[in-house]
Scaffold this active site. Structure first.
Site, PDB file in Angstrom:
ATOM      1  N   ALA A 151      -4.342   3.369  11.040  1.00  0.00           N
ATOM      2  CA  ALA A 151      -3.881   3.428  12.433  1.00  0.00           C
ATOM      3  C   ALA A 151      -3.992   2.053  13.085  1.00  0.00           C
ATOM      4  O   ALA A 151      -4.380   1.080  12.454  1.00  0.00           O
ATOM      5  CB  ALA A 151      -4.688   4.464  13.220  1.00  0.00           C
ATOM      6  N   ARG A 152      -3.632   2.014  14.382  1.00  0.00           N
ATOM      7  CA  ARG A 152      -3.628   0.782  15.180  1.00  0.00           C
ATOM      8  C   ARG A 152      -2.746  -0.272  14.506  1.00  0.00           C
ATOM      9  O   ARG A 152      -3.170  -1.388  14.221  1.00  0.00           O
ATOM     10  CB  ARG A 152      -5.050   0.273  15.439  1.00  0.00           C
ATOM     11  CG  ARG A 152      -5.861   1.282  16.225  1.00  0.00           C
ATOM     12  CD  ARG A 152      -7.286   0.852  16.513  1.00  0.00           C
ATOM     13  NE  ARG A 152      -8.017   1.970  17.124  1.00  0.00           N
ATOM     14  CZ  ARG A 152      -9.323   1.990  17.339  1.00  0.00           C
ATOM     15  NH1 ARG A 152     -10.071   0.940  17.019  1.00  0.00           N
ATOM     16  NH2 ARG A 152      -9.904   3.037  17.889  1.00  0.00           N
ATOM     17  N   ASN A 153      -1.501   0.092  14.329  1.00  0.00           N
ATOM     18  CA  ASN A 153      -0.542  -0.756  13.631  1.00  0.00           C
ATOM     19  C   ASN A 153       0.569  -1.300  14.531  1.00  0.00           C
ATOM     20  O   ASN A 153       1.746  -1.140  14.211  1.00  0.00           O
ATOM     21  CB  ASN A 153       0.095   0.064  12.499  1.00  0.00           C
ATOM     22  CG  ASN A 153      -0.833   0.365  11.365  1.00  0.00           C
ATOM     23  OD1 ASN A 153      -1.254  -0.525  10.656  1.00  0.00           O
ATOM     24  ND2 ASN A 153      -1.120   1.652  11.162  1.00  0.00           N
TER      25      ASN A 153
END
Length: 267
Positions: A151-153
């Protein structure tokens, strides 16, 4: 800082850069170059250039900083910093954390990959790529590869004068996020390429989520052009609406205060 030898530096504590005007030219190391292991590199100052460095914190030391062990943390007081042609992998929290009012930060031509998933983070499965938030502004993230991160892409929270240009995002678990979080956000998103790991695309899990609260009037906007996702143009108004970005206003021109100087490539 130049290097006469290469190898793995097994850190005993975090590297903290607290004095300004420094260039770390890790590309000068012979052989396989320089690797930082066990701990993070953090900046607290300004006018820094770091090139050709590999950072692999890993989870070998289970007793120290499991929930904050990033590859890079750009802290309060940091500005006018370039990370160029570096490789940041095996972080336990994020691989790259840009936080607390940092500004004028450039991340260019880096690999940001393989945030550790089933590791020692107290929240359990994690694996995060890139976090930009908490009053940070004037950031340029261009020509990077974000690969194999859950995540956090990226996760970008609030503020203005951000550009996310010509990045490749590959094999995400959850998509990137652009969030208001109580304040205006303005971002140029251009020339990026989202590529799933397999040819089977889960259309329910889009590669990006926009969360602009339609009940507020922050005036948030996105400038989106020439982005690609599985062979189609991406980030148009209809797609943003399907991602709950119903209050996002699509600008027809750049939202930056001053024109970008990045040499732009087609996705």
């Amino acid at each position: 800082v130049v290097f006469r030898t290469g190898g793995i530096i097994e850190l005993q504590s975090e590297i903290q850069i607290t004095n300004p005007y420094i260039t770390i030219a890790a590309q000068t190391a012979p052989g396989d170059g320089i690797v930082l292991k066990n701990y993070s590199l953090s900046t607290f100052t300004h006018d820094i250039i770091i090139r050709g460095l590999r950072i692999r914190p890993g989870d070998g030391n289970i007793h120290n900083g499991a929930d904050t062990r990033d590859c890079i943390t750009i802290q309060t007081g940091s500005h006018h910093i370039i990370f160029d042609h570096c490789s940041m992998s095996w972080g336990i929290d994020e691989n790259v954390n840009l936080w607390d009012s940092a500004h004028h930060i450039t991340l260019q031509w880096n690999i940001i990959s393989e945030g550790l998933f089933h590791s020692i983070h107290p929240k359990g499965p994690h694996s995060m790529a890139l976090l930009i938030g908490n009053e940070s502004t004037k950031t340029s993230t261009h020509h990077n590869l974000l690969a194999h991160n859950k995540a956090r892409n990226p996760l970008l929270i609030g503020r203005t004068n951000h550009e996310f240009l010509n990045n490749v995002i590959y094999d995400w678990g959850y998509g990137g996020e652009f969030l208001e979080n109580g304040e205006q956000v303005k971002v140029d998103i251009a020339g990026n390429y989202w590529k799933p790991r397999t040819s089977v695309v889960d259309t329910a899990e889009m590669p990006l989520r926009v969360d602009f609260d339609s009940t507020t009037a922050f005036g948030s906007m996105l400038y989106c052009t020439n982005n690609m996702y599985v062979g189609i143009n991406f980030l148009n108004a209809t797609q943003l609406a399907n991602m709950h970005g119903n209050a996002a206003l699509i600008s027809s021109t750049s939202l930056l205060d001053s024109a970008s100087t990045v040499t732009f490539d087609t996705p």
